[in-house]
Design a protein around this motif. Structure first.
Motif, PDB file in Angstrom:
ATOM      1  N   PHE A  35       1.033  -1.202  -0.007  1.00 47.35           N
ATOM      2  CA  PHE A  35       0.007   0.008  -0.127  1.00 47.35           C
ATOM      3  C   PHE A  35       0.766   1.093  -0.174  1.00 47.35           C
ATOM      4  O   PHE A  35       0.115   2.293  -0.127  1.00 47.35           O
ATOM      5  CB  PHE A  35      -0.919   0.053   1.279  1.00 47.35           C
ATOM      6  CG  PHE A  35      -2.069  -0.802   0.902  1.00 47.35           C
ATOM      7  CD1 PHE A  35      -3.222  -0.473  -0.137  1.00 47.35           C
ATOM      8  CD2 PHE A  35      -2.558  -1.800   1.660  1.00 47.35           C
ATOM      9  CE1 PHE A  35      -4.134  -1.293  -0.515  1.00 47.35           C
ATOM     10  CE2 PHE A  35      -3.518  -2.597   1.618  1.00 47.35           C
ATOM     11  CZ  PHE A  35      -4.546  -2.259   0.451  1.00 47.35           C
ATOM     12  N   SER A  36       2.155   1.143   0.096  1.00 49.57           N
ATOM     13  CA  SER A  36       3.072   2.500  -0.037  1.00 49.57           C
ATOM     14  C   SER A  36       3.128   2.910  -1.484  1.00 49.57           C
ATOM     15  O   SER A  36       3.443   3.920  -1.753  1.00 49.57           O
ATOM     16  CB  SER A  36       4.508   2.056   0.580  1.00 49.57           C
ATOM     17  OG  SER A  36       5.100   0.868  -0.250  1.00 49.57           O
ATOM     18  N   ASP A  37       2.523   2.140  -2.434  1.00 46.05           N
ATOM     19  CA  ASP A  37       2.407   2.356  -3.718  1.00 46.05           C
ATOM     20  C   ASP A  37       1.192   3.061  -3.937  1.00 46.05           C
ATOM     21  O   ASP A  37       0.084   2.603  -3.868  1.00 46.05           O
ATOM     22  CB  ASP A  37       2.498   1.072  -4.627  1.00 46.05           C
ATOM     23  CG  ASP A  37       2.263   1.447  -6.139  1.00 46.05           C
ATOM     24  OD1 ASP A  37       2.284   2.551  -6.751  1.00 46.05           O
ATOM     25  OD2 ASP A  37       2.089   0.480  -7.100  1.00 46.05           O
ATOM     26  N   PRO A  38       1.279   4.328  -4.353  1.00 47.44           N
ATOM     27  CA  PRO A  38       0.046   5.306  -4.450  1.00 47.44           C
ATOM     28  C   PRO A  38      -0.849   4.664  -5.476  1.00 47.44           C
ATOM     29  O   PRO A  38      -1.909   5.289  -5.495  1.00 47.44           O
ATOM     30  CB  PRO A  38       0.646   6.679  -4.648  1.00 47.44           C
ATOM     31  CG  PRO A  38       2.084   6.561  -4.871  1.00 47.44           C
ATOM     32  CD  PRO A  38       2.400   5.177  -4.433  1.00 47.44           C
ATOM     33  N   GLN A  39      -0.493   4.003  -6.516  1.00 50.03           N
ATOM     34  CA  GLN A  39      -1.440   3.490  -7.417  1.00 50.03           C
ATOM     35  C   GLN A  39      -2.314   2.527  -6.822  1.00 50.03           C
ATOM     36  O   GLN A  39      -3.417   2.442  -7.662  1.00 50.03           O
ATOM     37  CB  GLN A  39      -0.300   2.739  -8.571  1.00 50.03           C
ATOM     38  CG  GLN A  39       0.742   3.599  -9.095  1.00 50.03           C
ATOM     39  CD  GLN A  39       0.113   4.175 -10.263  1.00 50.03           C
ATOM     40  OE1 GLN A  39      -0.877   3.845 -11.037  1.00 50.03           O
ATOM     41  NE2 GLN A  39       0.901   5.303 -10.650  1.00 50.03           N
ATOM     42  N   ARG A  40      -2.100   1.984  -5.720  1.00 48.13           N
ATOM     43  CA  ARG A  40      -3.089   1.096  -5.057  1.00 48.13           C
ATOM     44  C   ARG A  40      -4.345   1.925  -4.483  1.00 48.13           C
ATOM     45  O   ARG A  40      -5.358   1.143  -4.430  1.00 48.13           O
ATOM     46  CB  ARG A  40      -2.455   0.250  -3.831  1.00 48.13           C
ATOM     47  CG  ARG A  40      -1.496  -0.555  -4.360  1.00 48.13           C
ATOM     48  CD  ARG A  40      -1.666  -1.819  -3.703  1.00 48.13           C
ATOM     49  NE  ARG A  40      -0.704  -2.964  -4.031  1.00 48.13           N
ATOM     50  CZ  ARG A  40      -1.217  -4.037  -5.091  1.00 48.13           C
ATOM     51  NH1 ARG A  40      -2.662  -4.039  -5.227  1.00 48.13           N
ATOM     52  NH2 ARG A  40      -0.406  -4.974  -5.355  1.00 48.13           N
ATOM     53  N   LYS A  41      -4.247   3.126  -4.402  1.00 44.61           N
ATOM     54  CA  LYS A  41      -5.471   4.084  -4.026  1.00 44.61           C
ATOM     55  C   LYS A  41      -5.969   4.091  -5.266  1.00 44.61           C
ATOM     56  O   LYS A  41      -5.459   4.945  -6.110  1.00 44.61           O
ATOM     57  CB  LYS A  41      -5.059   5.362  -3.311  1.00 44.61           C
ATOM     58  CG  LYS A  41      -6.483   5.991  -2.943  1.00 44.61           C
ATOM     59  CD  LYS A  41      -6.089   7.439  -2.131  1.00 44.61           C
ATOM     60  CE  LYS A  41      -4.934   7.274  -1.184  1.00 44.61           C
ATOM     61  NZ  LYS A  41      -4.692   8.726  -0.374  1.00 44.61           N
ATOM     62  N   LEU A  42      -7.456   3.849  -5.653  1.00 46.90           N
ATOM     63  CA  LEU A  42      -7.975   3.892  -6.729  1.00 46.90           C
ATOM     64  C   LEU A  42      -9.050   5.307  -6.887  1.00 46.90           C
ATOM     65  O   LEU A  42      -9.266   5.910  -7.858  1.00 46.90           O
ATOM     66  CB  LEU A  42      -8.732   2.836  -7.311  1.00 46.90           C
ATOM     67  CG  LEU A  42      -7.852   1.249  -7.282  1.00 46.90           C
ATOM     68  CD1 LEU A  42      -8.959   0.122  -7.492  1.00 46.90           C
ATOM     69  CD2 LEU A  42      -6.724   1.517  -8.274  1.00 46.90           C
TER      70      LEU A  42
END
Length: 123
Positions: free
Chosen positions: A55-62
């Motif tokens: 979840f540190s990857d901002p791409q996981r927030k949709l």
């Protein structure tokens, strides 16, 4: 009360409920005083979920607004807390790595709640 005449094993409903509540474990998340004689469950080797840190990857927030957060949950990460590990689950990891989140009134949300999960194709 109105259920005093209901018996299970010779006890009233109120006695049964009190006995069941005394058997339940309660998760303590803040500094607390524990009464003498209280049973404590400690996990010296809690289950770990390394996929939490994806979840540190901002791409996981949709998507995010003041009501909802939509995320792409990594595989092998529990949706809800596991008994031995309250933090490494979807809401805990989202809060830790993508938060803090705020309500419409601007108040900080202590921990996001699960609204819905879609694990496979639906239609």
């Amino acid at each position: 009360g109105q259920y005093d005449d209901i018996r299970e094993g010779g006890e009233t409903l109120e006695e049964y409920v009190a006995r069941q509540e005394s058997l339940r474990y309660r998760r303590v998340l803040t500094a607390s005083t524990i009464e003498p004689g209280t049973d404590i469950r400690i996990y010296p080797h809690p289950r770990r979920f390394p996929s939490c840190y994806e979840f540190s990857d901002p791409q996981r927030k949709l998507y995010e607004d003041t009501t909802f957060i939509v995320v792409d949950k990594p595989p092998m990460l529990p949706t809800q807390p596991e008994p031995s590990n309250y933090e490494e689950c979807c809401p805990g990891c989202v809060n830790l790595l993508m938060g803090p989140f705020h309500t419409i009134a601007g108040e900080e949300v202590a921990r996001p709640l699960i609204c819905h999960r879609v694990d496979s194709c639906v239609g």
